[in-house]
Design a protein around this motif. Structure first.
Motif, PDB file in Angstrom:
ATOM      1  N   GLY A 160      45.785  70.661  21.467  1.00  0.00           N
ATOM      2  CA  GLY A 160      45.459  69.301  21.919  1.00  0.00           C
ATOM      3  C   GLY A 160      46.693  68.538  22.370  1.00  0.00           C
ATOM      4  O   GLY A 160      46.717  67.322  22.349  1.00  0.00           O
ATOM      5  N   TYR A 161      47.714  69.289  22.777  1.00  0.00           N
ATOM      6  CA  TYR A 161      49.005  68.698  23.173  1.00  0.00           C
ATOM      7  C   TYR A 161      49.502  67.704  22.118  1.00  0.00           C
ATOM      8  O   TYR A 161      50.041  66.653  22.420  1.00  0.00           O
ATOM      9  CB  TYR A 161      48.926  68.074  24.564  1.00  0.00           C
ATOM     10  N   GLY A 162      49.284  68.113  20.874  1.00  0.00           N
ATOM     11  CA  GLY A 162      49.803  67.328  19.756  1.00  0.00           C
ATOM     12  C   GLY A 162      48.739  66.576  18.989  1.00  0.00           C
ATOM     13  O   GLY A 162      48.992  66.157  17.859  1.00  0.00           O
ATOM     14  N   THR A 163      47.549  66.409  19.575  1.00  0.00           N
ATOM     15  CA  THR A 163      46.512  65.662  18.850  1.00  0.00           C
ATOM     16  C   THR A 163      45.918  66.490  17.714  1.00  0.00           C
ATOM     17  O   THR A 163      45.345  65.932  16.777  1.00  0.00           O
ATOM     18  CB  THR A 163      45.382  65.204  19.796  1.00  0.00           C
ATOM     19  N   HIS A 164      46.061  67.812  17.770  1.00  0.00           N
ATOM     20  CA  HIS A 164      45.589  68.691  16.703  1.00  0.00           C
ATOM     21  C   HIS A 164      46.778  69.319  15.970  1.00  0.00           C
ATOM     22  O   HIS A 164      46.773  70.495  15.648  1.00  0.00           O
ATOM     23  CB  HIS A 164      44.689  69.801  17.272  1.00  0.00           C
ATOM     24  N   TRP A 165      47.780  68.548  15.757  1.00  0.00           N
ATOM     25  CA  TRP A 165      49.021  69.044  15.133  1.00  0.00           C
ATOM     26  C   TRP A 165      49.428  68.072  14.041  1.00  0.00           C
ATOM     27  O   TRP A 165      49.588  66.879  14.289  1.00  0.00           O
ATOM     28  CB  TRP A 165      50.119  69.127  16.193  1.00  0.00           C
ATOM     29  N   SER A 166      49.600  68.567  12.847  1.00  0.00           N
ATOM     30  CA  SER A 166      49.972  67.696  11.731  1.00  0.00           C
ATOM     31  C   SER A 166      51.472  67.774  11.463  1.00  0.00           C
ATOM     32  O   SER A 166      52.035  68.868  11.386  1.00  0.00           O
ATOM     33  CB  SER A 166      49.207  68.108  10.470  1.00  0.00           C
ATOM     34  N   SER A 167      52.081  66.625  11.305  1.00  0.00           N
ATOM     35  CA  SER A 167      53.507  66.551  10.971  1.00  0.00           C
ATOM     36  C   SER A 167      53.732  66.114   9.529  1.00  0.00           C
ATOM     37  O   SER A 167      54.848  65.779   9.149  1.00  0.00           O
ATOM     38  CB  SER A 167      54.225  65.583  11.919  1.00  0.00           C
ATOM     39  N   ARG A 168      52.664  66.122   8.737  1.00  0.00           N
ATOM     40  CA  ARG A 168      52.828  65.737   7.321  1.00  0.00           C
ATOM     41  C   ARG A 168      53.690  66.783   6.612  1.00  0.00           C
ATOM     42  O   ARG A 168      53.826  67.913   7.097  1.00  0.00           O
ATOM     43  CB  ARG A 168      51.475  65.587   6.647  1.00  0.00           C
ATOM     44  N   PRO A 169      54.265  66.439   5.467  1.00  0.00           N
ATOM     45  CA  PRO A 169      55.100  67.400   4.739  1.00  0.00           C
ATOM     46  C   PRO A 169      54.307  68.659   4.396  1.00  0.00           C
ATOM     47  O   PRO A 169      53.110  68.603   4.118  1.00  0.00           O
ATOM     48  CB  PRO A 169      55.498  66.639   3.471  1.00  0.00           C
ATOM     49  N   TYR A 170      54.992  69.783   4.420  1.00  0.00           N
ATOM     50  CA  TYR A 170      54.321  71.050   4.139  1.00  0.00           C
ATOM     51  C   TYR A 170      54.433  71.407   2.661  1.00  0.00           C
ATOM     52  O   TYR A 170      55.286  70.905   1.943  1.00  0.00           O
ATOM     53  CB  TYR A 170      54.886  72.176   5.001  1.00  0.00           C
ATOM     54  N   GLU A 171      53.516  72.273   2.243  1.00  0.00           N
ATOM     55  CA  GLU A 171      53.523  72.770   0.870  1.00  0.00           C
ATOM     56  C   GLU A 171      54.079  74.184   0.852  1.00  0.00           C
ATOM     57  O   GLU A 171      53.854  74.953   1.789  1.00  0.00           O
ATOM     58  CB  GLU A 171      52.105  72.789   0.309  1.00  0.00           C
ATOM     59  N   VAL A 172      54.787  74.519  -0.206  1.00  0.00           N
ATOM     60  CA  VAL A 172      55.313  75.870  -0.371  1.00  0.00           C
ATOM     61  C   VAL A 172      54.287  76.654  -1.187  1.00  0.00           C
ATOM     62  O   VAL A 172      53.981  76.289  -2.322  1.00  0.00           O
ATOM     63  CB  VAL A 172      56.685  75.857  -1.079  1.00  0.00           C
TER      64      VAL A 172
END
Length: 199
Positions: free
Chosen positions: A177-189
């Motif tokens: 989605g050219y970024g609309t379906h991309w999450s920048s929240r912190p990732y989990e290990v």
């Protein structure tokens, strides 16, 4: 005559026993006389010393033993010869989450749904283990089909710039989605099962 000489020797007084205190004084005097001193010219420079430096790098065995999604992201970067920078790891973690979700990132041992070498051209194939998957992911990114992604990973300085490069690439038909379906929240290990790593 011989007898007289022998008797004379036998009657001659013996030498006195050495005085231990006197012997020590002589020894101390000898040591004191043996001390040396060195005068150094004031313009003389002290020799420079160098310290050895060592660099440790993370290898495949260490990452496999760790077994997490972060370890897999680093393995791809190492296989591709890209910097294992915080920005590159962040990009890889966000990308993996978009492809398989965080809780099942090792799905089919194909975290990026890569078609190359997996037996599934559309990205639905699988690999024998995550080590093989990392190798093929790096190989595909350097195949010439994704030059902007390869270049962004080589810079290793912006997770957002690398994300924009993958959105614009043919990796996913949806382009995320050219970024609309991309999450920048912190990732989990999250650790994968041992068998996914071939352990």
């Amino acid at each position: 005559m011989v007898l007289g000489t022998t008797v004379g020797l036998a009657l001659a007084p013996s030498a006195p026993a050495p005085d231990p205190a006197a012997a020590m004084g002589v020894a101390e005097a000898s040591v004191a006389d043996a001390v040396q001193s060195i005068d150094v010219h004031e313009d003389a420079a002290a020799p420079t010393t160098t310290e050895e430096s060592y660099v440790a790098s993370t290898g495949t065995q260490t990452l496999v033993a760790g077994g997490t999604n972060v370890d897999w992201a680093k393995l791809v970067l190492i296989d591709g010869g890209w910097p294992v920078s915080d920005e590159n790891v962040t990009f890889m973690m966000r990308w993996m989450r978009q492809e398989n979700g965080a809780d099942n990132w090792w799905n089919r041992n194909n975290p990026l749904n890569n078609g190359q070498g997996s037996g599934g051209g559309s990205g639905l194939g699988s690999y024998p283990d995550l080590v093989v998957a990392a190798y093929y992911a790096a190989e595909n990114l350097q195949s010439g089909r994704y030059p902007e992604v390869d270049a962004a990973l080589a810079r290793g300085d912006s997770a957002d710039a690398t994300a924009q490069a993958i959105w614009a690439s043919p990796w996913a038909g949806s382009h995320y989605g050219y970024g609309t379906h991309w999450s920048s929240r912190p990732y989990e290990v999250i650790e994968a099962p041992a068998d996914a790593w071939g352990r």
